[in-house]
Write a protein that holds these residues in place. Structure first.
Motif, PDB file in Angstrom:
ATOM      1  N   MET A   1       0.828  -1.209   0.000  1.00 42.61           N
ATOM      2  CA  MET A   1       0.000   0.000   0.000  1.00 42.61           C
ATOM      3  C   MET A   1       0.860   1.257   0.000  1.00 42.61           C
ATOM      4  N   ARG A   2       2.011   1.193   0.729  1.00 45.05           N
ATOM      5  CA  ARG A   2       2.890   2.375   0.774  1.00 45.05           C
ATOM      6  C   ARG A   2       3.433   2.696  -0.620  1.00 45.05           C
ATOM      7  N   SER A   3       3.756   1.626  -1.369  1.00 45.64           N
ATOM      8  CA  SER A   3       4.262   1.830  -2.729  1.00 45.64           C
ATOM      9  C   SER A   3       3.211   2.506  -3.597  1.00 45.64           C
ATOM     10  N   TYR A   4       1.973   2.024  -3.507  1.00 46.35           N
ATOM     11  CA  TYR A   4       0.909   2.618  -4.314  1.00 46.35           C
ATOM     12  C   TYR A   4       0.534   4.006  -3.821  1.00 46.35           C
ATOM     13  N   LEU A   5       0.639   4.230  -2.533  1.00 48.64           N
ATOM     14  CA  LEU A   5       0.347   5.566  -2.001  1.00 48.64           C
ATOM     15  C   LEU A   5       1.275   6.595  -2.639  1.00 48.64           C
ATOM     16  N   ASN A   6       2.567   6.273  -2.728  1.00 47.89           N
ATOM     17  CA  ASN A   6       3.523   7.186  -3.360  1.00 47.89           C
ATOM     18  C   ASN A   6       3.227   7.365  -4.844  1.00 47.89           C
ATOM     19  N   ARG A   7       2.883   6.259  -5.528  1.00 47.69           N
ATOM     20  CA  ARG A   7       2.579   6.333  -6.955  1.00 47.69           C
ATOM     21  C   ARG A   7       1.354   7.215  -7.216  1.00 47.69           C
ATOM     22  N   ILE A   8       0.354   7.081  -6.360  1.00 47.81           N
ATOM     23  CA  ILE A   8      -0.886   7.847  -6.539  1.00 47.81           C
ATOM     24  C   ILE A   8      -0.643   9.331  -6.261  1.00 47.81           C
ATOM     25  N   LEU A   9       0.100   9.612  -5.206  1.00 46.86           N
ATOM     26  CA  LEU A   9       0.370  11.009  -4.851  1.00 46.86           C
ATOM     27  C   LEU A   9       1.183  11.726  -5.925  1.00 46.86           C
ATOM     28  N   THR A  10       1.968  10.984  -6.683  1.00 44.99           N
ATOM     29  CA  THR A  10       2.808  11.607  -7.719  1.00 44.99           C
ATOM     30  C   THR A  10       2.287  11.339  -9.131  1.00 44.99           C
ATOM     31  N   ALA A  11       1.092  10.795  -9.225  1.00 51.89           N
ATOM     32  CA  ALA A  11       0.536  10.455 -10.542  1.00 51.89           C
ATOM     33  C   ALA A  11       0.335  11.710 -11.388  1.00 51.89           C
ATOM     34  N   ARG A  12       0.604  11.561 -12.696  1.00 51.26           N
ATOM     35  CA  ARG A  12       0.409  12.667 -13.640  1.00 51.26           C
ATOM     36  C   ARG A  12      -0.926  12.465 -14.354  1.00 51.26           C
ATOM     37  N   VAL A  13      -1.958  13.026 -13.798  1.00 48.07           N
ATOM     38  CA  VAL A  13      -3.278  12.890 -14.418  1.00 48.07           C
ATOM     39  C   VAL A  13      -3.902  14.228 -14.775  1.00 48.07           C
ATOM     40  N   TYR A  14      -3.492  15.291 -14.104  1.00 44.62           N
ATOM     41  CA  TYR A  14      -4.244  16.540 -14.228  1.00 44.62           C
ATOM     42  C   TYR A  14      -3.851  17.374 -15.444  1.00 44.62           C
ATOM     43  N   ASP A  15      -2.958  16.850 -16.277  1.00 49.04           N
ATOM     44  CA  ASP A  15      -2.750  17.477 -17.581  1.00 49.04           C
ATOM     45  C   ASP A  15      -3.989  17.276 -18.466  1.00 49.04           C
ATOM     46  N   VAL A  16      -4.714  16.183 -18.222  1.00 53.71           N
ATOM     47  CA  VAL A  16      -5.887  15.876 -19.048  1.00 53.71           C
ATOM     48  C   VAL A  16      -7.172  15.729 -18.234  1.00 53.71           C
ATOM     49  N   ALA A  17      -7.051  15.311 -16.979  1.00 55.08           N
ATOM     50  CA  ALA A  17      -8.243  15.060 -16.151  1.00 55.08           C
ATOM     51  C   ALA A  17      -8.572  16.270 -15.293  1.00 55.08           C
ATOM     52  N   VAL A  18      -9.817  16.299 -14.817  1.00 58.02           N
ATOM     53  CA  VAL A  18     -10.236  17.325 -13.860  1.00 58.02           C
ATOM     54  C   VAL A  18     -10.538  16.648 -12.529  1.00 58.02           C
ATOM     55  N   GLU A  19     -10.478  17.410 -11.451  1.00 56.53           N
ATOM     56  CA  GLU A  19     -10.920  16.873 -10.168  1.00 56.53           C
ATOM     57  C   GLU A  19     -12.448  16.882 -10.190  1.00 56.53           C
ATOM     58  N   SER A  20     -13.038  15.728 -10.371  1.00 50.56           N
ATOM     59  CA  SER A  20     -14.494  15.649 -10.552  1.00 50.56           C
ATOM     60  C   SER A  20     -15.227  15.943  -9.246  1.00 50.56           C
ATOM     61  N   PRO A  21     -16.439  16.501  -9.327  1.00 50.92           N
ATOM     62  CA  PRO A  21     -17.192  16.838  -8.120  1.00 50.92           C
ATOM     63  C   PRO A  21     -17.622  15.601  -7.334  1.00 50.92           C
ATOM     64  N   LEU A  22     -17.851  15.783  -6.066  1.00 47.82           N
ATOM     65  CA  LEU A  22     -18.467  14.767  -5.203  1.00 47.82           C
ATOM     66  C   LEU A  22     -19.819  15.332  -4.791  1.00 47.82           C
ATOM     67  N   ASP A  23     -20.858  14.954  -5.522  1.00 46.35           N
ATOM     68  CA  ASP A  23     -22.173  15.582  -5.387  1.00 46.35           C
ATOM     69  C   ASP A  23     -23.132  14.728  -4.563  1.00 46.35           C
ATOM     70  N   VAL A  24     -23.949  15.396  -3.780  1.00 44.88           N
ATOM     71  CA  VAL A  24     -25.030  14.710  -3.068  1.00 44.88           C
ATOM     72  C   VAL A  24     -26.113  14.316  -4.076  1.00 44.88           C
ATOM     73  N   ALA A  25     -26.673  13.109  -3.896  1.00 45.84           N
ATOM     74  CA  ALA A  25     -27.838  12.678  -4.677  1.00 45.84           C
ATOM     75  C   ALA A  25     -29.051  12.813  -3.765  1.00 45.84           C
ATOM     76  N   PRO A  26     -29.712  13.977  -3.768  1.00 48.00           N
ATOM     77  CA  PRO A  26     -30.734  14.256  -2.735  1.00 48.00           C
ATOM     78  C   PRO A  26     -31.938  13.323  -2.776  1.00 48.00           C
ATOM     79  N   ASN A  27     -32.472  13.062  -3.956  1.00 48.57           N
ATOM     80  CA  ASN A  27     -33.662  12.209  -4.037  1.00 48.57           C
ATOM     81  C   ASN A  27     -33.354  10.775  -3.634  1.00 48.57           C
TER      82      ASN A  27
END
Length: 502
Positions: A1-27
């Motif tokens: 898990m420590r290995s993947y934690l470092n990989r995730i924290l340094t991942a290069r995704v935001y050149d193309v991806a956005v931080e997507s919303p975390l929305d409530v589904a009220p109904n």
């Protein structure tokens, strides 16, 4: 898990991806009495989470590898991620896709400049062909899930969820195909907040990961269901299997009707139409909350994609109510006598009728195929019992796949020996009681010999009715029709009626 934690924290995704919303589904939250949050990966530039892992992998390739180009196999969303990444990094990309891939995904990949090769009926068929081309053309294969860089890219979703919601979370639900998404999410979440459950969701017809974990080895499925094409994987990856077996708390299986119901739930809360694989996590969260009798908990469901052909909405809308157990499909036998049809309809009460199929068969008994809106499964059981007490034998076809897929569209046919039948098409106002108004107004000596109705979601219903009306009653019939107040058309000379029904 420590290995993947470092990989995730340094991942290069935001050149193309956005931080997507975390929305409530009220109904949905109100209905299941829990706080449901949707991680909106359907809002990525390619309408899916897959670009995260694809770009993270490709951004780490050497200049020589990028110059030669990349190849991938995908049912659609990974293909779009690879194509977008290739476009961003300036390299060529070849994508092998199953011939069953929805056209909307094929066109989206082509629009990014990738070369498309359609091969095989499933992802696995496309995957094997892509491996052959990788060796032949000296390309770099970008795996959709069984690659540590791809897994780390998808893991950034888990990182975002915990950053966006620092309060207690009972469980995070993620769809599973090959296992890349849930492996990355679980690797991050279990390293940072191990008390949060990470639960995978698979269709009952594409449950390779569930079977593999139970067997303790990777199981290869002979066939996979294609409805949720984004997770139609015959065999999961080696690395994803290892991570899921170690980190995932549970895998829930859901059927097609439950997926359709989840698509409807998300649409009602967001006005977005998820693809079937994209709605898996929501379906799983609902099932889990009901099974565990949860109240007041926070459940996060990853809405993983929204690449779906528009034409599929017809099927999804039809099956959504069944998935919620809010529609009962019944076969009812009634005496073939004037008034029995009206009696049957009165026993249905004020319940909304979603579908009605009936055709005269013989002089003794008639069989009615009917869809009725109910509150839940217990109301269906109560209705079947009530009809039985009134000597109307009833079979519950709500879980009968053949009846739902095929028989409902085939009820009818010719009626040999039927006399004095005339056929009318009506437009009824779509409100409770409209049918009973019609039945109570008509002459009780006229026998209904054919009846077909389907709820089309409009403010009026379309109904086709056959009646046995003797020649001497033609004038009273016209008076009845004119006084009824519904629009109608005489279809007795319609060639379709003469060829298939009269």
């Amino acid at each position: 898990m420590r290995s993947y934690l470092n990989r995730i924290l340094t991942a290069r995704v935001y050149d193309v991806a956005v931080e997507s919303p975390l929305d409530v589904a009220p109904n949905l939250s109100a209905r299941i009495d829990n706080n449901v949050l949707l991680k909106r990966e359907d809002m990525q530039p390619v309408f899916s989470f897959k670009l995260r892992g694809a770009y993270n992998k490709m951004a780490k390739l050497t200049p020589a590898q990028l110059k030669r180009g990349v190849i991938a196999a995908s049912a659609g969303n990974h293909a779009q991620g690879v194509a977008l990444s290739a476009q961003k990094l300036g390299c060529k990309a070849i994508i092998v896709m199953p011939v069953t891939t929805p056209q909307i995904k094929v066109e989206a990949v082509a629009s990014r400049g990738a070369k498309i090769i359609l091969h095989g009926d499933s992802y696995f068929d496309a995957y094997l062909h892509a491996l052959e081309l990788e060796q032949k053309l000296k390309l770099t294969f970008v795996h959709p899930y069984d690659d540590s860089d791809v897994i780390a890219g998808q893991g950034t979703i888990g990182m975002e969820i915990l950053r966006q919601h620092s309060q207690p979370i009972h469980a995070i639900f993620a769809p599973i195909g090959g296992g890349g998404l849930i492996s990355g999410v679980a690797a991050y979440v279990k390293a940072v907040r191990p008390e949060i459950k990470v639960i995978g969701v698979q269709p009952v017809e594409s449950d390779a990961m569930s079977r593999s974990i139970k067997a303790g080895r990777r199981v290869k499925l002979e066939h996979v269901g294609l409805f949720a094409d984004g997770v139609a994987v015959k065999q999961v990856g080696q690395e994803t299997f290892r991570l899921c077996r170690e980190l995932v708390d549970e895998i829930i299986l859901v059927d097609t009707d439950a997926i359709c119901a989840a698509i409807k739930d998300v649409f009602e809360d967001t006005r977005t139409n998820l693809e079937p694989a994209g709605a898996l996590a929501i379906a799983g969260a609902k099932l889990y909350a009901e099974r565990e009798k949860l109240k007041g908990k926070t459940l996060v469901a990853i809405a993983s994609g929204a690449n779906m052909n528009f034409d599929r909405l017809r099927f999804i809308a039809e099956r959504a109510e069944l998935g919620e157990k809010r529609e009962a499909i019944l076969a009812v036998s009634i005496p073939e006598t004037p008034g029995s049809f009206r009696k049957f309809c009165s026993l249905l009460g004020h319940r909304n009728i979603t579908e009605f199929n009936y055709r005269y068969a013989n002089s003794k008994e008639a069989h009615v195929f009917v869809g009725v809106q109910v509150k839940d499964q217990s109301e269906t059981t109560k209705l079947v019992t009530t009809l039985g007490k009134h000597k109307l034998p009833t079979l519950n076809f709500t879980d009968n796949e053949m009846a739902k897929l095929h028989v409902r569209h085939l009820v009818g046919g010719h009626a040999p020996g039927l006399q004095d039948e005339i056929l009318f098409r009506f437009e009824f106002p779509e409100r409770p009681g409209a049918l009973m108004t019609f039945l109570n107004s008509m002459n009780h000596s006229w026998n209904i010999s054919l009846f077909h109705y389907r709820n089309h979601g409009a403010d009026y219903g379309r109904v086709l009715i056959g009646m046995q009306v003797p020649n001497h009653d033609k004038k009273p019939l016209r008076i009845f029709l004119d006084n009824l107040g519904y629009r109608y058309w005489d279809e007795s000379d319609n060639p379709a009626y003469k060829l298939f029904l009269s």
